[in-house]
Structures are given as C-alpha cells and as structure tokens.
Design an enzyme around this catalytic site. Structure first.
Site, PDB file in Angstrom:
ATOM      1  N   SER A 139     -28.966  53.026 -36.775  1.00 28.70           N
ATOM      2  CA  SER A 139     -30.336  52.242 -36.560  1.00 28.70           C
ATOM      3  C   SER A 139     -30.923  52.325 -35.114  1.00 28.70           C
ATOM      4  CB  SER A 139     -29.944  50.851 -37.290  1.00 28.70           C
ATOM      5  OG  SER A 139     -31.095  49.963 -36.385  1.00 28.70           O
ATOM      6  N   TYR A 152     -25.813  43.247 -35.365  1.00 33.08           N
ATOM      7  CA  TYR A 152     -25.933  44.623 -36.173  1.00 33.08           C
ATOM      8  C   TYR A 152     -25.893  45.947 -35.486  1.00 33.08           C
ATOM      9  CZ  TYR A 152     -28.100  47.649 -39.556  1.00 33.08           C
ATOM     10  OH  TYR A 152     -28.460  48.731 -40.178  1.00 33.08           O
TER      11      TYR A 152
END
Length: 231
Positions: A139, A152
């Site tokens: 990501s 995250y």
C-alpha cells in the site's frame, strides 16, 4: 498447470487476479473468511476449466495456512503465492492516539505474521517450482504518512521489509511487493466509509500483476501505476 495460492480471494483484487489466472489456465487455491462468498467465486472461476480449491478460514491460523499449502500440493505444487488478505486494525480507521492496541496486533498478525507463516509453509514447494514467485500486496500507506492510516501502514511497511529480505535470501525465487494504488474495494470502504470519491476498479490493476509474471523482473517493490505506464 501452474498453481497459485491467493489469500483474500473472494472479492476485490484477489478475485479479479484469480480470474485472470484461471483464464490463463492456472489452477487455484483460494482463501477468504466468508465461506459462501468464497464458494461463489470458486464456482465462477471453475467455468474457465481451472481446478479450484476453496478453503475458507483465517490466515492468522497456522492450521489453515498448512491446509492451503496442502491443497496446492494436491494440485501439483506451489508456483505462485499471493498474500492479499489484509486487516485494517480499526474500522473505520482512527488516529494513532485512539488506535486499539488489539487492533494493531490483529493488523500485524494478518498482514505480516500470517504472510511470513504462509511463505515458510510453502517455501519447499516454491523452491521446487520451475519459476516460483511470491507476491505481497502492499500500500502507499507503507511509505507515506497519511492521518489515520498509521497502524495499517506500519503493518504494510513491515510486510515490504519481509518481502525485500526474502528476495535477498531466496535468489532462486521472485519476490514482489506491489502497491496497487487507489482501488474501489470493500477494505477501503470499511477504512473510510464517508469517502464517496470514485476510485478505479481492481480489475484495472490486474495487467500490472500479470506483467510481473510474464516478464519476471528482479525481486523488489513495484507500483502498479508505474508498471501500467511502462507498457
């Protein structure tokens, strides 16, 4: 035929990539937590003529990871391992000051520990494959500081480092960490439910992943947008 294990495969990027592989003649072992949705995906992909083993479960469970690899061995081995399953740590996302530590532990367990555990389980088969490869879904939050994405993002940064070291330690394999960029997925909707801005469909990212398989560049971290632009 080559065999791929794909986690988080019932929808989103996992499903669209699985469908692309099935269309190319790959056999598949698919993981997701929802048995009904996963079975629907498996049934749809079998229409391509692929052998599909659907194993619902939690990748954080060692027994489930062992079952995924055992299922792949029954199909002939493990040529590709795709770690796509992810946990956010909090839904919706919150600032670090409010992030539950149990949520952070869950994100690390699913996104990092489980990914390494699955690699370790599959490593003998990957080494024996003619062109063994590991693909981890990263990501941009792993590299950029976005408010509320700290837990995250930290887990994905750790996953990137594991992938980088695995690539150095296993020169006979290809190990790719891929940042897919913005996508319209259930994960993003759970992370930021108030964001209604349009985002690309995960299917738009699949050609970038297929390019990695076709061209087998060196192990490393890649951005899907750059892979698509360079074609």
């Amino acid at each position: 035929m080559p065999v791929a294990i794909i986690t988080g495969a019932s929808k989103g990027l996992g499903r669209t990539f699985a469908e692309a592989l099935a269309a190319r003649g790959w056999d598949l072992v698919l993981d997701a937590r929802d048995p009904e949705v996963l079975q629907g995906t498996a049934t749809a992909l079998e229409a391509y003529g692929a052998r599909v083993t659907a194993l619902p479960g939690d990748v954080a469970d060692a027994g489930h990871r062992a079952a995924l690899v055992a299922g792949a061995r029954l199909l002939g081995g493990v040529d590709l391992l795709v770690s796509n399953a992810s946990a956010l740590g909090a839904e919706p996302l919150v600032r670090l000051a409010e992030l539950p530590l149990d949520g952070l532990r869950r994100a690390l367990e699913v996104n990092v520990v489980a990914a390494l555990g699955l690699v370790r389980e599959a490593l003998p088969s990957l080494r024996a494959a003619p062109a063994g490869a590991v693909l981890t879904v990263s990501s941009d939050a792993a590299a950029e500081a976005y408010e509320t994405w700290g837990g995250y993002g930290a887990s994905k940064a750790a996953l990137d480092q594991l992938a980088a070291v695995l690539g150095a330690e296993e020169p006979g394999l290809r190990v790719w960490a891929v940042d897919p960029g913005d996508m319209a997925t259930d994960l993003y909707a759970a992370a930021v439910p108030d964001d209604d801005d349009p985002r690309p469909d995960p299917v738009s990212v699949v050609p970038a992943l297929l390019r990695l398989l076709d061209e087998r560049p060196a192990s490393g971290r890649y951005g899907a947008p750059a892979l698509l632009e360079e074609r």
